[in-house]
Write an enzyme that holds these catalytic residues in place. Structure first.
Site, short mmCIF file in Angstrom:
data_model
loop_
_atom_site.label_atom_id
_atom_site.label_comp_id
_atom_site.label_asym_id
_atom_site.label_seq_id
_atom_site.Cartn_x
_atom_site.Cartn_y
_atom_site.Cartn_z
N ASP A 66 10.86 -11.99 23.82
CA ASP A 66 11.94 -11.27 24.50
C ASP A 66 12.20 -9.92 23.85
O ASP A 66 11.88 -9.71 22.69
CB ASP A 66 13.24 -12.08 24.39
N LYS B 283 13.65 -8.90 28.60
CA LYS B 283 14.70 -8.62 29.56
C LYS B 283 15.72 -7.79 28.81
O LYS B 283 16.15 -8.16 27.75
CB LYS B 283 15.38 -9.89 30.02
N MET C 127 26.61 -11.25 26.52
CA MET C 127 26.34 -10.32 27.62
C MET C 127 27.66 -9.79 28.21
O MET C 127 27.81 -9.68 29.42
CB MET C 127 25.48 -10.98 28.71
N1 SAH Z 1 19.90 -17.10 23.06
C1 SAH Z 1 20.66 -15.98 22.52
C2 SAH Z 1 21.55 -15.33 23.57
C3 SAH Z 1 20.76 -14.68 24.70
S1 SAH Z 1 21.82 -13.82 25.79
C4 SAH Z 1 21.48 -16.46 21.32
O1 SAH Z 1 21.58 -17.67 21.09
O2 SAH Z 1 22.01 -15.62 20.59
C5 SAH Z 1 21.73 -12.17 25.12
C6 SAH Z 1 23.08 -11.78 24.54
O3 SAH Z 1 23.25 -12.36 23.26
C7 SAH Z 1 23.28 -10.29 24.31
O4 SAH Z 1 23.65 -9.62 25.50
C8 SAH Z 1 24.38 -10.29 23.30
O5 SAH Z 1 25.62 -10.56 23.91
C9 SAH Z 1 24.01 -11.51 22.45
N2 SAH Z 1 23.19 -11.13 21.29
C10 SAH Z 1 21.94 -11.51 21.01
N3 SAH Z 1 21.53 -11.00 19.83
C11 SAH Z 1 22.58 -10.30 19.34
C12 SAH Z 1 22.80 -9.55 18.14
N4 SAH Z 1 21.86 -9.42 17.21
N5 SAH Z 1 24.01 -8.96 17.99
C13 SAH Z 1 24.98 -9.08 18.89
N6 SAH Z 1 24.82 -9.78 20.04
C14 SAH Z 1 23.64 -10.37 20.25
#
Ligand code: SAH
Length: 263
Positions: free
Chosen positions: A41, A63, A177
């Site tokens: 991703d 994405k 998100m």
């Molecule tokens: N599976 C992922 C989430 C995927 S949805 C998890 O468990 O973290 C993607 C969203 O996750 C982003 O839009 C943001 O809101 C959050 N996100 C993922 N990585 C991040 C990071 N390093 N810092 C802040 N938000 C993050």
């Protein structure tokens, strides 16, 4: 000790954590190193991709907000096709695969094709965000519930969440998100009874060198996220549990501490 959990023709959905390679599990690192092909991703950072064997294939199926990405069915089909060719397939996802990660679709596609598929968990962004800010997602006697919620609406659709349920005072909201919908989230939560003074924490690029930690109140949430680019992942955390300690100056791990804004 050799591992026999990754035979040729099988798939692992692997959580890459929030970005810092040190926050990978040892198992995730081992699977990435062993893979013949890695589908990853957009949120999986370079430090993690460096672990991929130079002879293995690496395919971005990223994405990212507002950008074109391969649709989910195409990703499912690519994973299945690679496994059917006898490759060891890693599907590398940001954070934890089981949280807003389309894991169910990929597991279903693999099982339908008779392919062995397993999941390696990862540290989710909400955990990384509060760790960076030196705080907690729950607070004894105050924040007894944690709700993981996505504020991403389908293109053209309105954000249809259970605002009454989310407004409960004893719950912490970890909003994934959520940047684009921040103003709506704040307005709807306040309309449903949550106090405008509820503490909020916004962590951008949690665990990465360009991390930013922003603090404020629910009433100022829209303003707090204004300067965040659509390309930078941001976690919004709402609730009493993220009330800054009065002695809070700047979390030791944060590179910048932008604002401590009271509404
Ligand atoms: N599976 C992922 C989430 C995927 S949805 C998890 O468990 O973290 C993607 C969203 O996750 C982003 O839009 C943001 O809101 C959050 N996100 C993922 N990585 C991040 C990071 N390093 N810092 C802040 N938000 C993050």
């Amino acid at each position: 000790m050799p591992h026999d959990d990754f035979p040729a023709g099988s798939v692992w959905l692997v959580g890459a954590g929030p970005g810092d390679p040190d926050l990978l599990t040892r198992k995730a690192a081992r699977l990435i190193v062993a893979a013949d092909i890695v589908f990853y991703d957009a949120l999986v950072g370079p430090g993690i991709l460096d672990l991929i064997d130079p002879h293995a294939e690496r395919i971005s199926v990223g994405k990212r907000s507002g950008r074109h990405s391969r649709d989910q069915r195409t990703i499912d089909a690519l994973i299945v096709a690679a496994a059917l060719k006898g490759k060891r397939v890693v599907r590398l996802k940001g954070g934890d695969p089981a949280i807003f990660g389309r894991t169910a679709e990929e597991v279903t596609a693999c099982r339908a094709a008779g392919i062995s598929v397993r999941i390696c968990p990862g540290i989710t962004a909400a955990s990384a965000a509060v760790a960076s800010a030196g705080t907690s997602l729950t607070l004894r006697g105050v924040a007894r519930r944690l709700t993981l919620v996505t504020a991403h609406a389908q293109a053209g659709a309105t954000l249809d969440l259970d605002w009454q349920g989310l407004a409960a005072n004893d719950s912490t909201l970890a909003i994934y998100m959520g940047r684009a919908a921040a103003a709506t989230v704040a307005r709807q939560l306040v309309a449903a009874g949550r106090s405008p003074d509820t503490p909020v924490l916004v962590v951008v690029n949690a665990s990465l060198p360009n991390e930013r930690i922003i603090r404020g109140r629910l009433s100022s949430l829209a303003f707090l996220v204004e300067a965040i680019s659509a390309q930078d992942p941001a976690m919004l955390i709402v609730g009493e549990a993220v009330e800054p300690d009065p002695s809070f100056a700047c979390a030791p791990s944060s590179r910048t501490c932008d604002a401590m804004i009271a509404s």
